[in-house]
Each structure stands twice: as C-alpha cells, then as structure tokens.
Design an enzyme around this catalytic site. Structure first.
Site, PDB file in Angstrom:
ATOM      1  N   HIS A  49      -1.523   5.460   0.691  1.00 57.34           N
ATOM      2  CA  HIS A  49      -2.475   5.641   1.785  1.00 57.34           C
ATOM      3  C   HIS A  49      -3.173   6.987   1.651  1.00 57.34           C
ATOM      4  CE1 HIS A  49       0.280   2.513   3.198  1.00 57.34           C
ATOM      5  NE2 HIS A  49      -0.667   2.149   4.044  1.00 57.34           N
ATOM      6  N   SER A  60       0.137  -1.328   0.131  1.00 55.83           N
ATOM      7  CA  SER A  60       0.828  -1.358   1.409  1.00 55.83           C
ATOM      8  C   SER A  60       1.557  -2.691   1.557  1.00 55.83           C
ATOM      9  CB  SER A  60      -0.159  -1.105   2.563  1.00 55.83           C
ATOM     10  OG  SER A  60       0.526  -0.783   3.753  1.00 55.83           O
ATOM     11  N   GLU A  96       5.487   4.612  -2.373  1.00 59.38           N
ATOM     12  CA  GLU A  96       4.663   5.313  -1.389  1.00 59.38           C
ATOM     13  C   GLU A  96       5.008   4.773  -0.009  1.00 59.38           C
ATOM     14  OE1 GLU A  96       1.877   4.074   0.620  1.00 59.38           O
ATOM     15  OE2 GLU A  96       2.323   2.014   0.049  1.00 59.38           O
TER      16      GLU A  96
END
Length: 337
Positions: free
Chosen positions: A307, A142, A237
């Site tokens: 995630h 992230s 992502e």
C-alpha cells in the site's frame, strides 16, 4: 484491517465446504509452471472487482484512461458497479465474472479495481482446470493475494502482485509493470529514490517468489491455496495492523512450519502499522527482528510494494535473486511467454 477481520471466519467456513469439490486439503502435488502470454499494445484488459466493492465510478474512469494511455483496450466488468454489503456483488457473481473473463480469448489480462475483502470466498467456486487452459495475466495486491497465490498453487499459473485501479500509476510503477508484463527480459528491481530500504540481515538468496499481504496469507494457512515456502523468497506487506497483530501472523506462519523453510524474505510497505501506544508495545522493526532474525536468512526491509505510491510488479512463481546487501531483487527468468 477491520473488513479483513470480519471476513476471516466466513471465508474459512466457505473454503472448507469447497474443499470437498474442486481441490483437496493439503494437496502436495505441485503443478508445472505456466507463464501467461505477454501483453502487447491493443490487447484487451478486463477490469473487475473480485473482492471489495468499488464505491466511486471516478476511479473506474481514471483507470480506463491510464490503460488506454498505455496502449491497451480496457473492458469493465459488471462487478465494478455491483454491491453486496462490502463485496462487489455476491460470491457467485464475482466468481462467474472472473471465469467468464478467463474463458474469453480476446481478454489477455484481468486487472482488479481494488482489494478490500472477499476474494477468499470465491476460490472454491473457480475452475482451476479452465484457468490453466486459458492462461492470462491476473494482477492485484492486498486481498487479491488470495487469488494470485491460488492460481499458482492450484494450476501453476504465475500470478502478479501489482497495482490496482485505485493505485497511483506513476512512472516508477509503470516501468516495473512494463518490464515484467510486456517483455521477456529478466528485470532488476531497485527501490524508488524516495524509499528508505534497509537490510534486517544482509546476504544473497535465490528462490521462487511467493507472498503478498501478510494477514491474507495467514488466513490461507490450512487451505490448499497457500504456497509452500520451501526455498522460496517470501515477500510480505500489510496495512492498518499494529505490531501485536503482525507478530500474531508471523508466529502462526512460523508454527505452521512455513517461514523456517524460506530462503529469503522481502518486507514491503507496512502502512500505518506502528503501535498506537508505543510505550506498551514492541515497535514494528522489533517485531520483525524477534520473529525473523532467528531464521538466519537474508531479509530486506522497505521494498517498493504494498500500500505505497511506488510499486513493483512481483510475479508469484518466478525464480529470483534477493540481494539484501545491495538492496535489490533480480528476476532470473521472464514472467511471461
């Protein structure tokens, strides 16, 4: 995510100021690859919060228990208990703790509690020469995308896109982590039985792995921290971004000239990224097709990173082969020494 959007302007301004110091904009010299030592039982692993604040000590205790069960000795940094707005302490506090762990010989790896936001803010405060001189595993995903790509671009150190303290460390995740971080054997990533991978375009591609969170990577464009995508396998992502925002990021990376140079693309979990009003938007898959199919390179969708519960540990800077036909990824070299 909302927090990420709020820090883009702030981090960009701070990054430009920092460019006058330790790094230079548009730096084109690629440093030699540095692989950190592998992890062994008994090794000390530092846990810190280089970005977002940790709002529950429960997750810290749980993460310590997990690492101990794997045979490691966890040490928790002060940033896990600090808070400066949404950040785990001030920029200076987070950068100083990161560098302190880098310079401690007893610490063999730095793991992060969570992403959140704020990692890009500390990049100009890091000493990349010292990081290169003290190579160790640095892992997270992230917002940690900023750090793992920065250490690769600035000093050639392999970064590890893998689970954080808030993650679910199930058997699948642990197996991938162990195979990448505790052995020298090249590893084949296959998807979890519950996953539903597919090929946006079949084929086989080889290249160096680079990537991470799409939104965070896009904010690195124009800085010296974003890797070049020339002949690379790019993994992406995201979370909580509608297709219009995904399209915006992919358009920017394309217009910057990055995506057209990639050899292959792997799309991981894009959690809660479907349109709020489907009748007024392209779907997520349509967005990928519109932006990526013109590249005419192998593209795999639905891989296990991001995630999601089941996670691969992907080493940034390591050569790999993507088989978008048989839906797997093979490391062609070890990520550690």
């Amino acid at each position: 995510m909302k927090n990420r959007r709020e820090f883009i302007t702030q981090s960009g301004a701070l990054g430009l100021l920092g460019l006058m110091g330790k790094v230079s904009l548009g730096e084109s010299v690629k440093p030699d690859l540095i692989k950190p030592p592998l992890l062994s039982k008994g090794d000390t692993i530092a846990i810190m919060a280089p970005g977002g604040a940790v709002f529950s000590a429960h997750y810290i205790d749980k993460f310590k228990t997990i690492l101990r069960s794997l045979g490691f000795d966890p040490v928790v940094g002060r940033t896990c208990f600090k808070r400066d707005g949404q950040f785990g302490g001030t920029d200076q506090e987070r950068a100083e703790e990161f560098m302190n762990f880098i310079e401690k010989p007893a610490v063999k790896a730095i793991f992060t509690m969570r992403g959140g936001s704020g990692c890009a803010r500390i990049l100009p405060l890091l000493d990349f020469k010292k990081i290169a001189a003290n190579p160790k595993i640095i892992m997270g995903f992230s917002d940690i995308t900023s750090i793992i790509n920065a250490v690769y671009t600035q000093c050639g150190l392999v970064g590890f896109h893998g689970p954080v303290g808030y993650s679910s460390w199930g058997d699948f995740t642990i197996e991938a982590f162990r195979n990448v971080c505790t052995t020298h054997k090249p590893f084949i990533f296959k998807t979890h039985p519950d996953s539903k991978p597919s090929a946006l375009k079949t084929g086989i591609a080889e290249g160096t792995l680079v990537g991470g969170n799409l939104t965070v990577l896009t904010t690195l464009a124009g800085t010296p921290y974003l890797p070049m995508f020339d002949n690379q396998i790019v993994f992406l992502e995201d979370i909580d971004e509608e297709p219009y925002a995904i399209d915006r990021c992919l358009t920017q990376l394309s217009q910057c000239g990055f995506l057209k140079k990639a050899s292959g693309i792997i799309l991981g979990d894009f959690k809660r990224c479907n349109p709020e009003e489907p009748d007024k938007s392209h779907s997520l898959t349509e967005t990928f097709k519109n932006n990526l199919l013109p590249l005419n390179i192998p593209i795999m969708m639905g891989a296990d990173f991001g995630h999601t519960t089941h996670k691969w540990t992907l080493p940034v800077g390591v050569k790999a082969r993507l088989d978008a036909t048989n839906l797997n990824l093979r490391l062609l070299e070890s990520a550690v020494k």
